[in-house]
Scaffold this motif. Sequence first.
Motif, short mmCIF file in Angstrom:
data_model
loop_
_atom_site.label_atom_id
_atom_site.label_comp_id
_atom_site.label_asym_id
_atom_site.label_seq_id
_atom_site.Cartn_x
_atom_site.Cartn_y
_atom_site.Cartn_z
N THR A 35 0.87 -1.16 0.00
CA THR A 35 0.00 0.00 0.00
C THR A 35 0.91 1.22 0.00
OG1 THR A 35 -1.68 -1.16 1.27
CG2 THR A 35 -1.77 1.24 1.29
N TYR A 36 0.64 2.17 -0.88
CA TYR A 36 1.49 3.34 -1.00
C TYR A 36 0.78 4.58 -0.49
CZ TYR A 36 4.28 0.42 -4.09
OH TYR A 36 5.05 -0.59 -4.59
N LYS A 37 1.59 5.54 -0.02
CA LYS A 37 1.11 6.87 0.34
C LYS A 37 1.99 7.88 -0.38
CE LYS A 37 -0.33 5.82 5.07
NZ LYS A 37 -0.08 6.16 6.49
N MET A 38 1.36 8.95 -0.83
CA MET A 38 2.13 10.00 -1.49
C MET A 38 1.88 11.32 -0.75
SD MET A 38 2.22 11.20 -5.47
CE MET A 38 2.92 9.66 -6.03
N ARG A 39 2.99 11.96 -0.36
CA ARG A 39 2.94 13.28 0.27
C ARG A 39 3.44 14.28 -0.77
NH1 ARG A 39 4.49 12.42 6.45
NH2 ARG A 39 3.95 10.23 6.57
N ILE A 40 2.64 15.28 -1.02
CA ILE A 40 2.97 16.27 -2.05
C ILE A 40 3.08 17.63 -1.38
CG2 ILE A 40 2.21 17.34 -4.21
CD1 ILE A 40 0.38 14.68 -4.39
N TYR A 41 4.28 18.21 -1.41
CA TYR A 41 4.52 19.53 -0.85
C TYR A 41 4.49 20.53 -1.99
CZ TYR A 41 5.66 17.22 3.45
OH TYR A 41 5.57 16.46 4.60
N GLY A 42 3.47 21.40 -1.98
CA GLY A 42 3.31 22.36 -3.05
C GLY A 42 2.23 23.36 -2.72
N THR A 43 1.69 23.98 -3.76
CA THR A 43 0.64 24.98 -3.58
C THR A 43 -0.56 24.64 -4.43
OG1 THR A 43 1.44 26.41 -5.35
CG2 THR A 43 2.37 26.79 -3.16
N GLU A 44 -1.71 25.08 -3.99
CA GLU A 44 -2.95 24.86 -4.74
C GLU A 44 -2.91 25.54 -6.10
OE1 GLU A 44 -5.61 22.92 -4.22
OE2 GLU A 44 -4.91 22.20 -2.28
N SER A 45 -2.13 26.62 -6.22
CA SER A 45 -2.08 27.36 -7.48
C SER A 45 -1.08 26.77 -8.48
CB SER A 45 -1.72 28.83 -7.21
OG SER A 45 -0.45 28.92 -6.59
N CYS A 46 -0.30 25.79 -8.07
CA CYS A 46 0.70 25.17 -8.93
C CYS A 46 0.04 24.06 -9.77
CB CYS A 46 1.82 24.59 -8.08
SG CYS A 46 2.91 23.43 -8.93
N PRO A 47 0.04 24.20 -11.12
CA PRO A 47 -0.61 23.17 -11.95
C PRO A 47 0.07 21.80 -11.85
CG PRO A 47 0.48 24.81 -13.33
CD PRO A 47 0.57 25.30 -11.92
N TYR A 48 1.40 21.77 -11.69
CA TYR A 48 2.09 20.48 -11.57
C TYR A 48 1.78 19.81 -10.23
CZ TYR A 48 4.52 21.88 -15.75
OH TYR A 48 4.80 22.27 -17.03
N CYS A 49 1.61 20.63 -9.20
CA CYS A 49 1.22 20.09 -7.88
C CYS A 49 -0.15 19.43 -7.99
CB CYS A 49 1.18 21.20 -6.83
SG CYS A 49 2.74 22.05 -6.58
N GLN A 50 -1.06 20.11 -8.66
CA GLN A 50 -2.42 19.59 -8.81
C GLN A 50 -2.45 18.33 -9.67
OE1 GLN A 50 -4.93 20.60 -6.87
NE2 GLN A 50 -3.25 21.79 -6.02
N ARG A 51 -1.63 18.30 -10.72
CA ARG A 51 -1.57 17.09 -11.56
C ARG A 51 -1.02 15.91 -10.78
NH1 ARG A 51 1.47 18.27 -16.96
NH2 ARG A 51 0.84 16.13 -17.38
N MET A 52 0.01 16.17 -9.93
CA MET A 52 0.58 15.10 -9.12
C MET A 52 -0.44 14.62 -8.10
SD MET A 52 3.64 13.60 -9.18
CE MET A 52 2.76 12.05 -9.16
N LYS A 53 -1.18 15.55 -7.51
CA LYS A 53 -2.22 15.20 -6.55
C LYS A 53 -3.31 14.35 -7.22
CE LYS A 53 -5.64 17.51 -3.61
NZ LYS A 53 -6.15 18.85 -3.21
N ASP A 54 -3.75 14.77 -8.40
CA ASP A 54 -4.79 14.02 -9.13
C ASP A 54 -4.32 12.61 -9.48
OD1 ASP A 54 -6.41 16.26 -8.97
OD2 ASP A 54 -6.04 16.90 -11.04
#
Length: 165
Positions: A35-54
């Motif tokens: 089972t994997y978990k991903m922690r993403i450190y970024g901002t809501e306004s960053c499109p790459y952050c949002q793509r990684m989150k999605d």
Amino acid sequence: MRKLVAILVLVIAVAVPLAGCTNSSQGDNGNAQVTYKMRIYGTESCPYCQRMKDLSIEIFGATNTIFAEINPAITGTEANLQKFCILGSVLAAGDCSAPTPIVVLTDGEDHLLALWIGYVEKSELQKILDNTSVDRPLYWPYNSEGFIPLTEDKANKVRETLGLK
């Protein structure tokens, strides 16, 4: 008596297919998958952050995706920003000036598996999953050609900063 037999047959018919269901799926080799978990450190306004989150939500689910907002203008992000800066230093990306997102991949027991900057495509993420292990966490140093094993001192810095195993 017929009702009892009918109920018993119904219970068996439902229970047998569910007997193999667990929280972690089985791979082709019979071993339980991680089972994997991903922690993403970024901002809501960053499109790459949002793509990684999605992508993380698509692959690992919402409960295994942790988005850590680092925007200092948003109250309550100071701790996340501090962790982001330390992770940036591990990646040799200039501490707090590192590009976003910084991504940390762990297993379900919070063992460090991988660390990188930026968005990775689904196929790249699969390569990461295929090549990492608890004993050999990987990272992608900033401005390099690909993933390499994380040195023990850098791995320990990440573990200490994020409270990982």
